[in-house]
Design an enzyme around this catalytic site. Structure first.
Site, PDB file in Angstrom:
ATOM      1  N   ASP A   7      18.357 -45.727 -18.239  1.00 24.07           N
ATOM      2  CA  ASP A   7      17.944 -44.650 -17.328  1.00 24.07           C
ATOM      3  C   ASP A   7      18.959 -44.515 -16.201  1.00 24.07           C
ATOM      4  O   ASP A   7      19.180 -45.462 -15.441  1.00 24.07           O
ATOM      5  CB  ASP A   7      16.554 -45.007 -16.775  1.00 24.07           C
ATOM      6  CG  ASP A   7      15.994 -43.965 -15.830  1.00 24.07           C
ATOM      7  OD1 ASP A   7      16.552 -42.852 -15.737  1.00 24.07           O
ATOM      8  OD2 ASP A   7      14.963 -44.269 -15.180  1.00 24.07           O
ATOM      9  N   MET A  65       8.048 -42.303  -7.291  1.00 25.76           N
ATOM     10  CA  MET A  65       8.805 -42.885  -6.176  1.00 25.76           C
ATOM     11  C   MET A  65       7.983 -42.801  -4.892  1.00 25.76           C
ATOM     12  O   MET A  65       7.427 -41.742  -4.585  1.00 25.76           O
ATOM     13  CB  MET A  65      10.107 -42.110  -5.978  1.00 25.76           C
ATOM     14  CG  MET A  65      10.951 -41.968  -7.227  1.00 25.76           C
ATOM     15  SD  MET A  65      12.431 -41.013  -6.832  1.00 25.76           S
ATOM     16  CE  MET A  65      13.243 -40.971  -8.424  1.00 25.76           C
ATOM     17  N   HIS A 115       9.530 -38.772 -19.463  1.00 27.31           N
ATOM     18  CA  HIS A 115       9.758 -39.813 -18.450  1.00 27.31           C
ATOM     19  C   HIS A 115       9.303 -39.308 -17.087  1.00 27.31           C
ATOM     20  O   HIS A 115       9.746 -38.264 -16.611  1.00 27.31           O
ATOM     21  CB  HIS A 115      11.249 -40.162 -18.428  1.00 27.31           C
ATOM     22  CG  HIS A 115      11.596 -41.331 -17.577  1.00 27.31           C
ATOM     23  ND1 HIS A 115      11.391 -42.640 -17.972  1.00 27.31           N
ATOM     24  CD2 HIS A 115      12.124 -41.399 -16.323  1.00 27.31           C
ATOM     25  CE1 HIS A 115      11.804 -43.456 -17.016  1.00 27.31           C
ATOM     26  NE2 HIS A 115      12.241 -42.738 -15.994  1.00 27.31           N
ATOM     27  N   MET A 153       8.448 -46.756  -9.335  1.00 27.16           N
ATOM     28  CA  MET A 153       9.403 -47.239  -8.323  1.00 27.16           C
ATOM     29  C   MET A 153       8.627 -47.306  -7.011  1.00 27.16           C
ATOM     30  O   MET A 153       8.795 -46.459  -6.129  1.00 27.16           O
ATOM     31  CB  MET A 153      10.595 -46.275  -8.232  1.00 27.16           C
ATOM     32  CG  MET A 153      11.556 -46.399  -9.393  1.00 27.16           C
ATOM     33  SD  MET A 153      12.675 -44.982  -9.522  1.00 27.16           S
ATOM     34  CE  MET A 153      11.674 -43.894 -10.516  1.00 27.16           C
ATOM     35  N   MET A 172      18.175 -50.281 -15.772  1.00 28.20           N
ATOM     36  CA  MET A 172      18.633 -49.174 -14.925  1.00 28.20           C
ATOM     37  C   MET A 172      20.161 -49.128 -14.972  1.00 28.20           C
ATOM     38  O   MET A 172      20.833 -50.140 -14.734  1.00 28.20           O
ATOM     39  CB  MET A 172      18.178 -49.370 -13.473  1.00 28.20           C
ATOM     40  CG  MET A 172      16.693 -49.137 -13.224  1.00 28.20           C
ATOM     41  SD  MET A 172      16.044 -47.562 -13.830  1.00 28.20           S
ATOM     42  CE  MET A 172      17.016 -46.376 -12.900  1.00 28.20           C
ATOM     43  N   ASP A 182       9.021 -40.225 -13.176  1.00 25.11           N
ATOM     44  CA  ASP A 182       9.554 -41.098 -12.132  1.00 25.11           C
ATOM     45  C   ASP A 182       8.656 -41.078 -10.906  1.00 25.11           C
ATOM     46  O   ASP A 182       8.627 -40.093 -10.176  1.00 25.11           O
ATOM     47  CB  ASP A 182      10.953 -40.628 -11.731  1.00 25.11           C
ATOM     48  CG  ASP A 182      11.987 -40.964 -12.784  1.00 25.11           C
ATOM     49  OD1 ASP A 182      12.092 -42.147 -13.143  1.00 25.11           O
ATOM     50  OD2 ASP A 182      12.675 -40.033 -13.257  1.00 25.11           O
ATOM     51  N   HIS A 197       7.582 -44.519 -15.016  1.00 30.39           N
ATOM     52  CA  HIS A 197       8.506 -45.459 -14.364  1.00 30.39           C
ATOM     53  C   HIS A 197       8.086 -45.606 -12.905  1.00 30.39           C
ATOM     54  O   HIS A 197       8.311 -44.712 -12.098  1.00 30.39           O
ATOM     55  CB  HIS A 197       9.928 -44.876 -14.505  1.00 30.39           C
ATOM     56  CG  HIS A 197      10.996 -45.656 -13.810  1.00 30.39           C
ATOM     57  ND1 HIS A 197      12.281 -45.172 -13.641  1.00 30.39           N
ATOM     58  CD2 HIS A 197      10.992 -46.895 -13.245  1.00 30.39           C
ATOM     59  CE1 HIS A 197      13.011 -46.066 -13.002  1.00 30.39           C
ATOM     60  NE2 HIS A 197      12.255 -47.119 -12.741  1.00 30.39           N
ATOM     61  N   SER A 227      13.631 -36.809 -18.383  1.00 23.79           N
ATOM     62  CA  SER A 227      13.043 -37.052 -17.066  1.00 23.79           C
ATOM     63  C   SER A 227      12.652 -35.730 -16.425  1.00 23.79           C
ATOM     64  O   SER A 227      13.505 -34.878 -16.160  1.00 23.79           O
ATOM     65  CB  SER A 227      14.039 -37.788 -16.174  1.00 23.79           C
ATOM     66  OG  SER A 227      13.520 -37.826 -14.856  1.00 23.79           O
TER      67      SER A 227
HETATM   68  C1  DX5 Z   1      16.485 -42.384 -11.164  1.00 22.43           C
HETATM   69  C2  DX5 Z   1      15.374 -42.105 -12.107  1.00 22.43           C
HETATM   70  C3  DX5 Z   1      15.823 -41.397 -13.322  1.00 22.43           C
HETATM   71  C4  DX5 Z   1      16.397 -40.020 -13.103  1.00 22.43           C
HETATM   72  C5  DX5 Z   1      17.533 -39.910 -14.082  1.00 22.43           C
HETATM   73  O1  DX5 Z   1      15.997 -43.107 -10.126  1.00 22.43           O
HETATM   74  O2  DX5 Z   1      14.764 -43.305 -12.516  1.00 22.43           O
HETATM   75  O3  DX5 Z   1      14.812 -41.357 -14.321  1.00 22.43           O
HETATM   76  O4  DX5 Z   1      15.499 -38.975 -13.308  1.00 22.43           O
HETATM   77  O5  DX5 Z   1      18.249 -38.779 -13.794  1.00 22.43           O
HETATM   78  P1  DX5 Z   1      19.681 -38.479 -14.433  1.00 22.43           P
HETATM   79  O6  DX5 Z   1      19.521 -38.458 -15.920  1.00 22.43           O
HETATM   80  O7  DX5 Z   1      20.019 -37.147 -13.871  1.00 22.43           O
HETATM   81  O8  DX5 Z   1      20.615 -39.568 -13.975  1.00 22.43           O
HETATM   82 ZN    ZN Z   2      13.358 -43.240 -14.283  1.00 19.44          ZN
END
Ligand code: DX5
Ligand code: ZN
Length: 216
Positions: free
Chosen positions: A175, A37, A33, A68, A137, A35, A66, A8
């Site tokens: 994840d 958000m 990956h 969100m 998740m 993310d 991903h 990530s």
């Molecule tokens: C959390 C994200 C993850 C995050 C994971 O909301 O979806 O992808 O980057 O981070 P770690 O591996 O540090 O838990």
């Molecule tokens: Zn993620």
């Protein structure tokens, strides 16, 4: 099962992102990956489709996006155009998860359904026939560096058994809080794609990545 590691970039050094991505590739990562958000579906705001198109220019790693965000249907086409290889949509983020996944599949890229720890697995059964990947998740999404929730392991196991019983072929991704121990537990329960941010980037990136790749 073939193990795939999807580091990530939430935990990467944004001002040296290209360097970090090249190091990950060199160390054996297969996916990246990303993310996304929106500050609505989750409290944090991260980055958008222009990050995907910039990354696409500098790497041939599989871009594992991903989402969100609320109203994901509004953004899917933009993320397809940006060069995503896999797009994951949360079941909780839209009343039209089937339509959202169909939009992704129609573009010829991989479609993934994502579920939060508090969502029952049965909610995604109606769309499992159409996905290439399921993301379970293992933390509540929104932040890196959280602790893996052990109660999600039974969900991975149930999904894996359902997959076998129904002759389905999607990958199972996990994840959140993934490290050497929790990745092993997830693998034993049936997951084969590991997202990891803080575990990979805290310390020796190459070593940490190799540890995850060697899980069997
Ligand atoms: C959390 C994200 C993850 C995050 C994971 O909301 O979806 O992808 O980057 O981070 P770690 O591996 O540090 O838990
Ligand atoms: Zn993620």
């Amino acid at each position: 099962m073939t193990v795939i590691v999807s580091p990530s970039i939430l935990s990467a050094d944004y001002l040296n992102l290209q360097r970090d991505v090249e190091n990950l590739k060199e160390a054996g990562a297969q996916y990246l990956h990303i993310d996304v958000m929106d500050g609505m579906f989750v409290p944090s705001i991260s980055y958008g489709p222009n990050w995907v198109s910039q990354l696409k220019k500098v790497t041939d790693l599989v871009l594992d996006v991903h989402l969100m965000v609320v109203n994901p249907e509004r953004y899917i086409q933009t993320f397809i155009d940006a060069g995503s290889d896999i797009i994951g949509v949360h079941q909780e983020s839209t009343p039209h998860i089937h339509r959202a996944l169909q939009m992704i599949k129609n573009a010829g890229i991989k479609a993934e359904v994502v579920i939060n720890p508090g969502t029952a697995l049965e909610n995604i059964y109606p769309v499992l026939h159409m996905v290439d990947q399921v993301l379970i998740m293992t933390v509540n999404p929104g932040f890196g560096g959280q602790k893996f929730l052990p109660e999600t392991l039974v969900k991975i196991k149930t999904l894996s058994e359902y997959k076998k019983a129904h002759n389905l072929s999607f990958d199972i991704e996990v994840d959140g809080g993934v490290n050497n121990n929790t990745a092993q537990q997830s693998y034993d329960a049936g997951a084969n794609v590991f997202v990891a941010g803080s575990y990979i980037f805290n310390g020796d990136v190459k070593n940490n990545l190799q540890t995850l790749l060697n899980i069997k």
